[in-house]
Scaffold this active site. Structure first.
Site, PDB file in Angstrom:
ATOM      1  N   GLU A 157      -2.001  -4.851  17.062  1.00  0.00           N
ATOM      2  CA  GLU A 157      -1.888  -6.031  16.585  1.00  0.00           C
ATOM      3  C   GLU A 157      -1.059  -7.052  17.649  1.00  0.00           C
ATOM      4  OE1 GLU A 157      -1.961  -6.316  13.347  1.00  0.00           O
ATOM      5  OE2 GLU A 157      -2.115  -4.102  13.095  1.00  0.00           O
TER       6      GLU A 157
ATOM      7  N   CYS B 241       6.495  -1.881  10.099  1.00  0.00           N
ATOM      8  CA  CYS B 241       5.792  -2.002  11.257  1.00  0.00           C
ATOM      9  C   CYS B 241       5.882  -3.363  12.021  1.00  0.00           C
ATOM     10  CB  CYS B 241       4.183  -1.728  11.260  1.00  0.00           C
ATOM     11  SG  CYS B 241       3.902  -0.338  10.442  1.00  0.00           S
TER      12      CYS B 241
ATOM     13  N   HIS C  84      -2.156  -0.010  15.117  1.00  0.00           N
ATOM     14  CA  HIS C  84      -2.190   0.651  13.362  1.00  0.00           C
ATOM     15  C   HIS C  84      -3.338   1.652  13.410  1.00  0.00           C
ATOM     16  CE1 HIS C  84       0.428  -2.316  11.293  1.00  0.00           C
ATOM     17  NE2 HIS C  84       0.728  -1.236  10.784  1.00  0.00           N
TER      18      HIS C  84
END
Length: 174
Positions: free
Chosen positions: A81, A132, A152
């Site tokens: 991410e 998250c 992830h």
């Protein structure tokens, strides 16, 4: 920002989440259990507790880098991410029963923070709007000097743990 950094020789803290949403397992937790890194932390799927516990661990362990792992149902690849956004919005409550809809994580905070550790992984441009993202946002906001990212992991039925481990070990060279 740091691009394609190696973490060889660095003191790295790696986190993963407990199961949530009525599931018995969490692919990030199953992966964490297989990694040889000595600094590991299992976090609750909680908007409030996960960032606090992770921040406490960062202060105590003083890592050079922080890699947070989480499960992403429906994804077929491991994705790093790139951005944490100042939004919490989910149709599912966290494990404490907290359901946040169209909320700011920090009413006076920045709109977003960019990951400060780039790994050799495919990239997603934001960490969603569940716990998250809340964890990554808090860590980047509270520890701007720390090399930090979120990764992830697909659910185990989409990518077996051994396959995920091979990808992560290659990306972070542990």
């Amino acid at each position: 920002m740091y691009y394609n950094q190696e973490v060889i020789g660095l003191n790295v803290l790696i986190t993963a989440f407990e199961p949530f949403g009525g599931e018995r397992t969490n692919s990030s937790l199953e992966l964490l259990k297989t990694l040889t890194n000595q600094n590991k932390l299992i976090l609750p799927v909680s908007y409030l507790r996960a960032p606090k516990l992770c921040a406490q661990a960062v202060r105590e362990a003083a890592p050079d880098a922080l890699i947070c792992l989480g499960q992403a149902r429906g994804r077929l690849k491991i994705m790093q991410e790139r951005v944490a956004i100042n939004v919490a919005d989910s149709s599912v409550a966290d494990n404490d029963g907290v359901l946040l809809r169209d909320a700011f994580l920090d009413a006076h905070g920045a709109a977003a923070y960019f990951s400060t550790l780039q790994l050799a992984l495919d990239v997603s441009y934001h960490a969603g709007t569940f716990v998250c993202n809340a964890l990554l946002y808090a860590m980047l906001r509270d520890f701007p000097e720390l090399r930090c990212t979120f990764v992830h992991i697909p659910a185990e039925n989409d990518m077996p743990t051994d396959e995920a481990r091979a990808v992560i070990e290659k990306a972070i060279a542990i």
